[in-house]
Design an enzyme around this catalytic site. Structure first.
Site, PDB file in Angstrom:
ATOM      1  N   CYS A 146       1.995  -6.664   1.798  1.00 43.29           N
ATOM      2  CA  CYS A 146       1.221  -5.769   2.659  1.00 43.29           C
ATOM      3  C   CYS A 146       0.347  -6.654   3.523  1.00 43.29           C
ATOM      4  CB  CYS A 146       0.357  -4.825   1.809  1.00 43.29           C
ATOM      5  SG  CYS A 146      -0.773  -3.783   2.755  1.00 43.29           S
ATOM      6  N   ASN A 147       0.605  -6.678   4.821  1.00 40.00           N
ATOM      7  CA  ASN A 147      -0.150  -7.558   5.701  1.00 40.00           C
ATOM      8  C   ASN A 147      -1.628  -7.210   5.726  1.00 40.00           C
ATOM      9  OD1 ASN A 147       1.799  -9.420   7.429  1.00 40.00           O
ATOM     10  ND2 ASN A 147       2.852  -7.479   7.095  1.00 40.00           N
ATOM     11  N   TYR A 193      -3.628   1.710   4.110  1.00 40.02           N
ATOM     12  CA  TYR A 193      -4.820   0.878   3.963  1.00 40.02           C
ATOM     13  C   TYR A 193      -5.468   0.572   5.312  1.00 40.02           C
ATOM     14  CZ  TYR A 193      -4.013  -0.325  -0.992  1.00 40.02           C
ATOM     15  OH  TYR A 193      -3.873  -0.300  -2.349  1.00 40.02           O
ATOM     16  N   CYS A 203       3.749  -6.032  10.157  1.00 39.14           N
ATOM     17  CA  CYS A 203       3.602  -4.912   9.219  1.00 39.14           C
ATOM     18  C   CYS A 203       4.967  -4.688   8.605  1.00 39.14           C
ATOM     19  CB  CYS A 203       3.106  -3.659   9.931  1.00 39.14           C
ATOM     20  SG  CYS A 203       3.119  -2.183   8.872  1.00 39.14           S
ATOM     21  N   THR A 204       5.010  -4.478   7.304  1.00 35.91           N
ATOM     22  CA  THR A 204       6.298  -4.363   6.624  1.00 35.91           C
ATOM     23  C   THR A 204       7.065  -3.107   7.000  1.00 35.91           C
ATOM     24  OG1 THR A 204       5.123  -3.450   4.706  1.00 35.91           O
ATOM     25  CG2 THR A 204       5.652  -5.806   4.664  1.00 35.91           C
ATOM     26  N   HIS A 205       6.405  -2.149   7.640  1.00 36.18           N
ATOM     27  CA  HIS A 205       7.122  -0.966   8.129  1.00 36.18           C
ATOM     28  C   HIS A 205       7.950  -1.272   9.379  1.00 36.18           C
ATOM     29  CE1 HIS A 205       4.327   1.122   5.500  1.00 36.18           C
ATOM     30  NE2 HIS A 205       4.918   2.271   5.733  1.00 36.18           N
ATOM     31  N   SER A 242       0.820  -1.208   0.000  1.00 36.42           N
ATOM     32  CA  SER A 242       0.000   0.000   0.000  1.00 36.42           C
ATOM     33  C   SER A 242       0.854   1.259   0.000  1.00 36.42           C
ATOM     34  CB  SER A 242      -0.928   0.016   1.217  1.00 36.42           C
ATOM     35  OG  SER A 242      -0.162  -0.040   2.408  1.00 36.42           O
TER      36      SER A 242
END
Length: 284
Positions: free
Chosen positions: A69-70, A38, A201-203, A7
């Site tokens: 994106c989880n 998202y 979360c990819t962040h 996202s």
């Protein structure tokens, strides 16, 4: 080419691991920055945005797409795979970052027949830090429970954390936020540390050190980018028709965004670890 979709910018942490572990594969990345994040959107809207992004990557020549994106994976990937893909692109595939994590936690392959037997390991507790939508979806809890009912899954939503990371908030601000979420998690657990933690979360890998600092010593932290890279390598061995390698190192990935390419490019280096120049692509 293999497409990687997120996202926003967080999926670059996954792409970095993929490109490092699979240097012969050709990758293209798409960030839907126009609609990010998202996590604040309704499930149906998340699904439609995910379908639109996958369609764009197919249009760029990708035959396999990784949904990095989880929130998108938890809120609609199964539906996309089972209904939209067979009717629109039966010769292409879409996979996500959630499945590799479930496999890593449970030790049970995703395609295993879970009706005939479940994994029976030692009881343990796994904690998940994720966006509010990923937590609400219950995807991690459901899929882990199907395969390894002895594993207790405790989730902690982390509102605003993605926004703080995207805005390059000072470390002191990020530390306070992470400590608050870690304290809420430990309250759920009655002060007993979990055996392992998933940064869902990819962040979050960008501040994994702050999570480690906020949690009790000895808690294992599972790396979603690394696990996803290993999973993709195994997938390509099973499905060589999607393997883009030709025996040489592939050219650098291409980067596309539905948002402001200049602003996204300036931020992307923090996530990708090296310069990443984004090209604009029209948003749906």
């Amino acid at each position: 080419m293999i497409g990687v979709f997120d996202s926003g910018t967080g999926g670059l942490t996954v792409l970095q691991a993929l490109a490092h572990d699979l240097p012969g594969q050709r990758f293209v990345y798409l960030g839907d920055h126009r609609h990010a994040p998202y996590g604040n959107r309704e499930p149906e809207e998340i699904y439609q945005l995910t379908v639109a992004a996958v369609e764009r990557l197919f249009g760029l020549g990708c035959r396999l797409v990784v949904v990095a994106c989880n929130t998108a994976a938890a809120n609609g990937l199964r539906r996309l795979q089972q209904t939209w893909l067979p009717s629109h692109h039966p010769d292409r595939r879409v996979i996500g970052v959630l499945v590799p994590m479930v496999e890593a936690i449970t030790g049970v392959p995703w395609m295993a027949d879970i009706r005939t037997g479940r994994h029976r390991g030692e009881p343990r507790t796994v904690a998940i830090f994720a966006t509010r939508h990923t937590v609400r979806s219950g995807a991690f809890v459901e899929e882990i429970g199907k395969r390894a009912p002895e594993v207790t899954v405790v989730q902690q939503a982390c509102p605003v954390l993605v926004t703080l990371i995207e805005q390059a908030a000072p470390e002191a601000v990020l530390r306070r936020a992470v400590r608050r979420y870690a304290a809420l998690l430990m309250r759920q657990l009655g002060g007993v540390p979990p055996d392992a933690v998933i940064l869902g979360c990819t962040h979050y890998p960008l501040i994994s050190g702050l999570f480690a600092e906020a949690l009790p010593p000895g808690v294992e932290m599972l790396s979603q980018p690394d696990i996803t890279a290993r999973s993709l390598a195994a997938y390509l061995e099973r499905h060589p028709e999607f393997d883009t390698a030709d025996g040489t190192d592939a050219p650098p990935p291409r980067f596309f965004t539905t948002g402001d390419a200049g602003k996204v490019s300036a931020l992307a280096t923090r996530f990708y670890g090296r310069p990443a120049v984004f090209e604009p692509i029209g948003a749906a």
